[in-house]
Design an enzyme around this catalytic site. Structure first.
Site, PDB file in Angstrom:
ATOM      1  N   GLU A   1       0.822  -1.203   0.000  1.00 25.37           N
ATOM      2  CA  GLU A   1       0.000   0.000   0.000  1.00 25.37           C
ATOM      3  C   GLU A   1       0.864   1.264   0.000  1.00 25.37           C
ATOM      4  O   GLU A   1       0.557   2.250  -0.676  1.00 25.37           O
ATOM      5  CB  GLU A   1      -0.910  -0.017   1.234  1.00 25.37           C
ATOM      6  CG  GLU A   1      -2.110   0.884   1.111  1.00 25.37           C
ATOM      7  CD  GLU A   1      -3.157   0.555   2.173  1.00 25.37           C
ATOM      8  OE1 GLU A   1      -3.990  -0.339   1.921  1.00 25.37           O
ATOM      9  OE2 GLU A   1      -3.142   1.168   3.249  1.00 25.37           O
TER      10      GLU A   1
ATOM     11  N   GLU B   1       2.074   1.658  -3.406  1.00 30.42           N
ATOM     12  CA  GLU B   1       0.970   2.095  -4.262  1.00 30.42           C
ATOM     13  C   GLU B   1       0.735   3.599  -4.105  1.00 30.42           C
ATOM     14  O   GLU B   1       0.555   4.323  -5.085  1.00 30.42           O
ATOM     15  CB  GLU B   1      -0.309   1.319  -3.908  1.00 30.42           C
ATOM     16  CG  GLU B   1      -1.471   1.628  -4.852  1.00 30.42           C
ATOM     17  CD  GLU B   1      -2.773   0.943  -4.427  1.00 30.42           C
ATOM     18  OE1 GLU B   1      -2.770   0.170  -3.447  1.00 30.42           O
ATOM     19  OE2 GLU B   1      -3.802   1.212  -5.084  1.00 30.42           O
TER      20      GLU B   1
ATOM     21  N   CYS C   1      -8.343  -2.089   4.177  1.00 28.12           N
ATOM     22  CA  CYS C   1      -8.218  -3.314   4.983  1.00 28.12           C
ATOM     23  C   CYS C   1      -9.435  -3.622   5.832  1.00 28.12           C
ATOM     24  O   CYS C   1      -9.456  -4.613   6.527  1.00 28.12           O
ATOM     25  CB  CYS C   1      -6.964  -3.294   5.840  1.00 28.12           C
ATOM     26  SG  CYS C   1      -6.437  -1.684   6.324  1.00 28.12           S
TER      27      CYS C   1
ATOM     28  N   SER D   1      -7.418   1.779  -2.262  1.00 23.07           N
ATOM     29  CA  SER D   1      -6.212   1.020  -2.580  1.00 23.07           C
ATOM     30  C   SER D   1      -6.648  -0.338  -3.118  1.00 23.07           C
ATOM     31  O   SER D   1      -7.657  -0.896  -2.679  1.00 23.07           O
ATOM     32  CB  SER D   1      -5.387   0.841  -1.308  1.00 23.07           C
ATOM     33  OG  SER D   1      -4.538  -0.269  -1.445  1.00 23.07           O
TER      34      SER D   1
ATOM     35  N   LYS E   1     -15.344  -9.751   8.159  1.00 23.77           N
ATOM     36  CA  LYS E   1     -14.326 -10.620   7.552  1.00 23.77           C
ATOM     37  C   LYS E   1     -14.916 -11.968   7.159  1.00 23.77           C
ATOM     38  O   LYS E   1     -14.390 -12.649   6.286  1.00 23.77           O
ATOM     39  CB  LYS E   1     -13.160 -10.801   8.519  1.00 23.77           C
ATOM     40  CG  LYS E   1     -12.333  -9.519   8.698  1.00 23.77           C
ATOM     41  CD  LYS E   1     -10.952  -9.667   8.108  1.00 23.77           C
ATOM     42  CE  LYS E   1     -10.325  -8.397   7.610  1.00 23.77           C
ATOM     43  NZ  LYS E   1     -10.084  -7.333   8.548  1.00 23.77           N
TER      44      LYS E   1
ATOM     45  N   GLU F   1     -16.131 -11.224   3.847  1.00 22.83           N
ATOM     46  CA  GLU F   1     -15.007 -10.983   2.928  1.00 22.83           C
ATOM     47  C   GLU F   1     -14.402 -12.289   2.416  1.00 22.83           C
ATOM     48  O   GLU F   1     -14.119 -12.422   1.227  1.00 22.83           O
ATOM     49  CB  GLU F   1     -13.931 -10.163   3.648  1.00 22.83           C
ATOM     50  CG  GLU F   1     -12.766  -9.766   2.754  1.00 22.83           C
ATOM     51  CD  GLU F   1     -11.624  -9.111   3.526  1.00 22.83           C
ATOM     52  OE1 GLU F   1     -11.334  -9.547   4.659  1.00 22.83           O
ATOM     53  OE2 GLU F   1     -11.011  -8.180   2.984  1.00 22.83           O
TER      54      GLU F   1
ATOM     55  N   GLU G   1     -13.891 -12.784  -5.316  1.00 23.05           N
ATOM     56  CA  GLU G   1     -12.565 -12.284  -5.726  1.00 23.05           C
ATOM     57  C   GLU G   1     -11.454 -12.896  -4.882  1.00 23.05           C
ATOM     58  O   GLU G   1     -10.278 -12.741  -5.210  1.00 23.05           O
ATOM     59  CB  GLU G   1     -12.487 -10.756  -5.554  1.00 23.05           C
ATOM     60  CG  GLU G   1     -13.540  -9.943  -6.297  1.00 23.05           C
ATOM     61  CD  GLU G   1     -14.808  -9.751  -5.476  1.00 23.05           C
ATOM     62  OE1 GLU G   1     -14.774  -9.990  -4.255  1.00 23.05           O
ATOM     63  OE2 GLU G   1     -15.845  -9.386  -6.058  1.00 23.05           O
TER      64      GLU G   1
ATOM     65  N   CYS H   1     -10.312  -1.633  14.546  1.00 25.42           N
ATOM     66  CA  CYS H   1     -10.600  -3.063  14.768  1.00 25.42           C
ATOM     67  C   CYS H   1     -10.692  -3.401  16.250  1.00 25.42           C
ATOM     68  O   CYS H   1     -11.352  -4.359  16.628  1.00 25.42           O
ATOM     69  CB  CYS H   1      -9.525  -3.930  14.151  1.00 25.42           C
ATOM     70  SG  CYS H   1      -9.149  -3.484  12.462  1.00 25.42           S
TER      71      CYS H   1
END
Ligand code: SF4
Ligand code: SF4
Ligand code: SF4
Ligand code: FES
Lengths: 157, 597
Positions: free
Chosen positions: B284, B287, B311, B331, B370, B373, B378, B527
């Site tokens: 990241e 990036e 994230c 990102s 999560k 996710e 993907e 988190c």
């Protein structure tokens, strides 16, 4: 006829783009379209920057904001105890037989929906029904049928 | 301006409190606990459950302590005969509409309603049982959340959470009277509406009406299956909160004990998401620098800034629903959890000579999103589902208890290698501002060759619990290859909790904000306040957890992601360099617009 989107936009224009306008906008849609379609509720959410669940929550709270399609004319018969004791069941039966629908249903020609309602504040002149915004007190089955007949005649679908 | 003090008496004891204080808070100061259900320290007052009623001398009706401010000369009784009878009846009435099947309920043992019922020794039915049979049909459409209306007491904490803290309003109160319930647009299942799976509503539901979808049995089955090699990864924020569910005070770090417990549970390898948090920073950070270069040097108009972190899967789904026009700002880096899965089933599987199809990757996460996710289509770049099961911190504590492990007495243990080494920069991923700080520690050093100019590497301006923070860092004396950044003020912003994210996004959309880099974490506090963390939560609890995270960072021998030797190694042996072709295949992803209504 206005598309739902234009209708909602016009109502929002008129009432303002704030949460406070939610009720008048919803009422305005029901006035024009008789009920709040899914599409209408989504349009309102978009225009007032609310979540769709929020709009649905408000709509589902009020008996007079329907979220399922209704007929052109909505008949609401008072089901509270006073009207009940004054013969509300006879009125319901008479209308039900004449229109061939049960409480909660809409006629095939979409002219009438038959509903019951909580107290309309006319206990001294029961039984009473509401057709759209008009109150009809001191009903008899015969009187109720005549009133409906009139509405049937003047309603074009 | 100082506030007036108001004098009152509670249970005959005098006290002076600031004007505007509620009876509930005044009583707390005198150590009188008044029970509550709809009240929550993170939320506005609702005053709808009435279990907090107290008697106020001279008043005809009992008052709700959570919703009544004190007044001069007030005399309050929190446990008079009238109060006790009323409170007991209120609990009995709540239970008359409640599916009180405690022994089979997921919240058994950690339920505010159950506690209250037990405190008042509610016996047989006093009132008719009014639970509607159809309310017992659970909504299990979401991979993250289970909704059971028969357990709901309509306190509306979830609705307030989803609106006030998360700005989503996926949940609303619908219908009225005996038909009233908490529902979605047109009563659609949760997986069809704008719900982000953040789980914040679960953290605040006082009953079993909203709970995480649990995968405990699936994970046990994998552990017991001799043909499977089960590796577990632990997210940064789990190690500072797990103890809360296992008899350890809030704010105590339990990293070593957690590792020990996981080994005892029978996982084949105990590895660390912190390793891939470091990897995320490498990708990241690079990036970001690449985007800046393309914008400033190449004058490439297609470059999208500000770049935003990616994230937090609750935040990602929020953005896909609410601001699909800003998806290119995100990102392309996968979250550390998903980077871990992709690396585990390729690089790591090769190293330890295990076939990817025999490997099961389990994550311990502070997060319910999560779970969603890991099932995204993907997230299968290894050729298999990269992460197989996600357990919340809470579910791990249940497994530890099921296994009969005395957590408090465990000897500390160490993560296995490889994929177990990490830096302090990785652990602060668990707190709001942490990803930003970690990225800055690395990016600044790449560009200037020097450490970030903050005492002990602690970038204070990006820390703390303010909803939206911003900071500006001047880049000076850069290395020749980064000359285009000389003298540039790097503008960054940080938001946590989706309602704050929403505010910040509106500013980005209108062009009012001028940032280069934005960090968003979906949950309040980051988190550490995630939807899978131990219950209860409150601003104080989250503050203690944050302190623990920064202590953990300060105590790490390595503080910067790019200095993690295992990171150096994986680039040397496998990935090449950040943003390499291989990185792109395994560690980066793309997003899809979703409906907003
Ligand atoms: S929600 Fe609480 S009180 Fe209700 S059944 Fe579950 S544990 Fe028992
Ligand atoms: S789902 Fe939970 S938080 Fe929401 S109203 Fe019901 S009991 Fe309260
Ligand atoms: S999980 Fe988050 S977004 Fe979904 S209903 Fe709960 S609070 Fe709202
Ligand atoms: S806690 Fe006071 S009314 Fe619910």
């Amino acid at each position: 006829m206005l598309t739902t989107e234009t209708l909602v936009k016009e109502l929002v224009e008129k009432n303002g783009r704030t949460r406070n306008s939610l009720m008048p906008v919803l009422q305005g849609i029901v006035r024009e379209q008789n009920y709040l379609s899914d599409e209408a509720m989504i349009c309102v959410a978009k225009e007032l920057d609310l979540s769709a669940a929020d709009v649905y929550g408000t709509a589902s709270f009020y008996s007079f904001l329907d979220t399922i399609p209704r007929g052109k004319n909505i008949i609401r018969i008072c089901k509270t105890i006073t009207c009940h004791m004054q013969g509300k069941d006879d009125i319901v039966n008479a209308l039900s037989n004449a229109l061939k629908i049960k409480i909660g249903e809409t006629t095939h020609d979409k002219k009438f929906t038959l509903l019951t309602t909580n107290c309309l504040g006319w206990c001294h002149k029961g039984p009473v029904m509401l057709v759209n915004d008009e109150v009809y007190p001191e009903l008899t089955p015969q009187k109720a049928l005549e009133i409906i007949e009139e509405y049937a005649k003047k309603t074009v679908i | 301006m100082s506030k007036y003090l108001v004098n009152l008496k509670i249970n005959n004891m005098p006290i002076a409190v600031e004007e505007g204080t509620t009876i509930l808070d005044a009583a707390k100061k005198l150590n009188f606990r008044i029970p509550t259900l709809c009240h929550h320290p993170d939320l506005t007052v609702a005053g709808n459950c009435r279990v907090c009623v107290v008697e106020v001398k001279g008043a005809k009706l009992l008052a709700a302590a959570c919703a009544t401010p004190v007044s001069e000369g007030m005399e309050v009784f929190t446990n008079s005969e009238k109060v006790r009878i009323a409170r007991k009846h209120i609990v009995e009435l709540l239970l008359s509409e409640h599916n009180s099947d405690c022994t089979k309920c997921y919240k058994n043992g950690n339920c505010e309603l159950q506690e209250l019922a037990s405190e008042y020794r509610i016996g047989d039915h006093v009132f008719l049982d009014l639970v509607r049979p159809e309310s017992k049909i659970q909504d299990i459409s979401s991979p993250s959340i289970v909704k059971d209306d028969s357990k709901c007491i309509r306190c509306q904490r979830c609705v307030r959470t989803c609106t006030e803290l998360q700005g989503v309003s996926a949940l609303a109160v619908v219908h009225k009277g005996d038909q009233q319930k908490i529902s979605t647009f047109l009563n659609k299942p949760l997986n069809e509406v704008v719900c982000t799976n953040c789980g914040q509503c679960i953290n605040r539901c006082p009953t079993g009406a909203l709970t995480e979808r649990n995968y405990i049995e699936e994970v046990w089955n994998a552990i017991y299956d001799p043909s499977k090699f089960v590796v577990v990864q632990t997210a940064p924020a789990t190690r500072i909160a797990l103890g809360e569910d296992l008899g350890i005070p809030v704010g105590e770090r339990v990293t070593g004990k957690m590792v020990a417990a996981l080994k005892k549970l029978g996982f084949n390898k105990v590895l660390d998401t912190d390793f891939t948090a470091d990897l995320t920073i490498m990708e990241e950070g690079t990036e970001l620098l690449t985007r800046l270069k393309r914008a400033l040097v190449d004058k490439d108009e297609t470059v999208v800034l500000p770049m935003m972190t990616s994230c937090s899967p609750g935040w990602i789904k929020f953005q896909e629903h609410i601001f699909p026009e800003l998806l290119d700002n995100l990102s392309t880096c996968k979250s550390p959890q998903q980077m871990f899965g992709a690396v585990a089933k390729t690089y790591y599987a090769d190293k330890i000579n295990i076939k990817a199809q025999d490997m099961v990757v389990v994550s311990i996460m502070p997060c319910t999103a999560k779970k969603f996710e890991c099932e995204r289509p993907e997230m299968r770049d290894s050729g298999y589902q990269d992460v197989d099961y996600v357990l919340t911190t809470r579910e791990l504590s249940m497994m530890i208890r099921q296994a009969g492990i005395d957590f408090c007495k465990l000897e500390e243990d160490h993560y296995d290698s490889i994929l177990g080494e990490s830096s302090g920069a990785a652990v602060i991923f668990g707190a709001t501002g942490g990803v930003m700080e970690a990225a800055l520690r690395t990016a600044y050093e790449i560009v200037t060759g020097r450490e970030v100019p903050f005492t002990n590497l602690n970038i204070q301006p990006v820390r703390g619990m303010e909803g939206i923070k911003d900071a500006s860092i001047k880049i000076k004396n850069v290395k020749p290859e980064w000359s285009f950044l000389e003298g540039v003020d790097l503008n960054v912003a940080i938001a946590h909790g989706l309602a704050n994210a929403r505010q910040l996004m509106e500013k980005v959309k209108s062009g009012e904000a001028n940032y280069h880099f934005i960090e968003i974490m979906g949950c309040p506090g980051g988190c550490l306040g995630g939807g899978g963390q131990p219950i209860p939560t409150s601003p104080e609890i989250r503050k203690k957890r944050a302190e623990a995270i920064y202590e953990e960072d300060a105590g790490m021998p390595i503080r910067k992601s790019h200095e993690n030797p295992e990171i150096v190694e994986i680039y040397k042996q496998f990935l090449g360099e950040p943003l390499s072709h291989k990185s792109h295949d395994l560690l980066h992803t793309h997003y899809k617009p979703r409906h907003r209504y």
